[in-house]
Design an enzyme around this catalytic site. Sequence first.
Site, PDB file in Angstrom:
ATOM      1  N   LYS A 286       0.823  -1.213   0.000  1.00 25.24           N
ATOM      2  CA  LYS A 286       0.000   0.000   0.000  1.00 25.24           C
ATOM      3  C   LYS A 286       0.853   1.259   0.000  1.00 25.24           C
ATOM      4  CE  LYS A 286      -4.489  -1.510   1.458  1.00 25.24           C
ATOM      5  NZ  LYS A 286      -5.590  -1.436   2.417  1.00 25.24           N
TER       6      LYS A 286
ATOM      7  N   LYS B 276      -5.011 -11.051  -7.054  1.00 24.23           N
ATOM      8  CA  LYS B 276      -6.193 -11.179  -6.203  1.00 24.23           C
ATOM      9  C   LYS B 276      -7.345 -10.327  -6.736  1.00 24.23           C
ATOM     10  CE  LYS B 276      -6.596  -8.820  -2.322  1.00 24.23           C
ATOM     11  NZ  LYS B 276      -6.614  -8.281  -0.952  1.00 24.23           N
TER      12      LYS B 276
ATOM     13  N   LYS C 219     -11.516  -4.895  -4.848  1.00 23.78           N
ATOM     14  CA  LYS C 219     -12.498  -3.858  -5.171  1.00 23.78           C
ATOM     15  C   LYS C 219     -11.831  -2.577  -5.633  1.00 23.78           C
ATOM     16  CE  LYS C 219     -13.089  -3.862  -0.172  1.00 23.78           C
ATOM     17  NZ  LYS C 219     -13.944  -4.436   0.844  1.00 23.78           N
TER      18      LYS C 219
HETATM   19  P1  TYM Z   1     -10.857  -6.562   3.735  1.00 26.20           P
HETATM   20  O1  TYM Z   1     -11.917  -5.552   3.989  1.00 26.20           O
HETATM   21  O2  TYM Z   1      -9.789  -6.227   2.752  1.00 26.20           O
HETATM   22  O3  TYM Z   1     -11.507  -7.928   3.293  1.00 26.20           O
HETATM   23  C1  TYM Z   1     -12.544  -8.550   4.047  1.00 26.20           C
HETATM   24  C2  TYM Z   1     -12.400 -10.060   3.976  1.00 26.20           C
HETATM   25  O4  TYM Z   1     -12.470 -10.518   2.624  1.00 26.20           O
HETATM   26  C3  TYM Z   1     -11.348 -11.343   2.337  1.00 26.20           C
HETATM   27  N1  TYM Z   1     -10.989 -11.158   0.925  1.00 26.20           N
HETATM   28  C4  TYM Z   1     -10.858 -12.161   0.038  1.00 26.20           C
HETATM   29  N2  TYM Z   1     -11.003 -13.489   0.175  1.00 26.20           N
HETATM   30  C5  TYM Z   1     -10.823 -14.246  -0.922  1.00 26.20           C
HETATM   31  N3  TYM Z   1     -10.489 -13.747  -2.137  1.00 26.20           N
HETATM   32  C6  TYM Z   1     -10.338 -12.405  -2.326  1.00 26.20           C
HETATM   33  N4  TYM Z   1     -10.027 -11.923  -3.521  1.00 26.20           N
HETATM   34  C7  TYM Z   1     -10.515 -11.546  -1.197  1.00 26.20           C
HETATM   35  N5  TYM Z   1     -10.446 -10.212  -1.008  1.00 26.20           N
HETATM   36  C8  TYM Z   1     -10.733  -9.989   0.288  1.00 26.20           C
HETATM   37  C9  TYM Z   1     -10.262 -10.850   3.268  1.00 26.20           C
HETATM   38  O5  TYM Z   1      -9.275 -11.831   3.474  1.00 26.20           O
HETATM   39  C10 TYM Z   1     -11.049 -10.553   4.520  1.00 26.20           C
HETATM   40  O6  TYM Z   1     -11.246 -11.716   5.277  1.00 26.20           O
HETATM   41  N6  TYM Z   1      -8.008  -5.902   7.798  1.00 26.20           N
HETATM   42  C11 TYM Z   1      -9.198  -6.540   7.277  1.00 26.20           C
HETATM   43  C12 TYM Z   1     -10.453  -6.133   8.015  1.00 26.20           C
HETATM   44  C13 TYM Z   1     -10.358  -6.346   9.473  1.00 26.20           C
HETATM   45  C14 TYM Z   1     -10.399  -7.595  10.163  1.00 26.20           C
HETATM   46  C15 TYM Z   1     -10.305  -7.263  11.537  1.00 26.20           C
HETATM   47  C16 TYM Z   1     -10.491  -8.903   9.759  1.00 26.20           C
HETATM   48  C17 TYM Z   1     -10.255  -5.373  10.390  1.00 26.20           C
HETATM   49  N7  TYM Z   1     -10.206  -5.910  11.657  1.00 26.20           N
HETATM   50  C18 TYM Z   1     -10.295  -8.265  12.525  1.00 26.20           C
HETATM   51  C19 TYM Z   1     -10.483  -9.898  10.727  1.00 26.20           C
HETATM   52  C20 TYM Z   1     -10.380  -9.573  12.093  1.00 26.20           C
HETATM   53  C21 TYM Z   1      -9.362  -6.168   5.827  1.00 26.20           C
HETATM   54  O7  TYM Z   1      -8.852  -5.159   5.373  1.00 26.20           O
HETATM   55  O8  TYM Z   1     -10.179  -6.993   5.118  1.00 26.20           O
END
Ligand code: TYM
Length: 328
Positions: A111, A193, A196
């Site tokens: 990032k 990957k 969005k």
């Molecule tokens: P975020 O918002 O980027 O994504 C949310 C969840 O979706 C999963 N994910 C995917 N899984 C499979 N294939 C993909 N292409 C894909 N893109 C996203 C992510 O692995 C995630 O599980 N830091 C985290 C949010 C967060 C969090 C937490 C998660 C904040 N606090 C505490 C777990 C526990 C995040 O940015 O996810």
Amino acid sequence: KQIILSGIQPTGTFTLGNYIGAIRNWVKLQEEYDCAYMIADMHALTVRQDPVKLRQQILSAFAVLLACGVDPKKSLTFIQSQVHQHAELNWVLACNTQFGELSRMTQFKDKSAKHPENINAGLFTYPALMAADILLYQANLVPVGVDQKQHLEITRDIANRFNNNYGQTFTIPEPYIPEIGAKVMSLAEPTKKMSKSDENQNAFITILDAPEVIIKKFKRAVTDSDMEIRYAEGKDGINNLMSIYSTITGDSYETIERDFSGKGYGDFKTAVGEAVAEALRPIRENYDRLIKDKAYLEETYHDGAQKAAYLAEKTMRKVYRKVGFLAK
Ligand code: TYM
């Protein structure tokens, strides 16, 4: 009962990757575990956000979660910024996290390379906030996609270190990563990957895409010059479509190979598109209904925040005592 916590950032509409890698499993797990699911709006501030848009996106993200089947009667469902303990524990954990270990986070490296104009302190200490989210609720399991694995590892390191220094305080959480679908790939560049934030709209499916749009995007999905529908090394596009199809229909790779033997990529892409469109249809319908009911949404997140704060405060009191702060 074991405790589950997970979160999702409210930036843009959720993708099929978010759904297959995370939300879909959240919905299943709520039958068996004590679950807490949150919209990670504080995490979203690590990237510059337009306040008006962010406010809409948080509400919309909350409605999407419910539309997907996260049930506030079964699971704690809340918005991170409404539970102030997350910010409080973040500080304590940040003071127990090393510069060196944060510097090794691949997401920070990616990032900050992508946004050299805004390498802020929050982006750097982000894993401490994520650790706070998880440890506040003493979670045993954290259902995430594979891209969050490193953040789970640092969470465990921080928790173990804190427990060793101050005495047993936190449950050590385990990541819960699905066997299939933990990394849904871009439809345009299947070695990347699905994300969005991709500039190419054809690269990702969003949970709220219309059926015709979904089918069209799958038709355009990049595959290979081979002809066989077979899960194999080097066939990233087909592998991705097979894993999507498998998670949606429940069919194994063998079954898919058998059912589509002798058929062309075009037929398979249409089948995947139709299956996904059909699976997402009820979610979109639920969403359209929910997003109009502002009063219900408000009541639901208020209630969730109150319940979450009660649990979080228990941990917070313990933490403040352990580190040597005076009781209020
Ligand atoms: P975020 O918002 O980027 O994504 C949310 C969840 O979706 C999963 N994910 C995917 N899984 C499979 N294939 C993909 N292409 C894909 N893109 C996203 C992510 O692995 C995630 O599980 N830091 C985290 C949010 C967060 C969090 C937490 C998660 C904040 N606090 C505490 C777990 C526990 C995040 O940015 O996810």
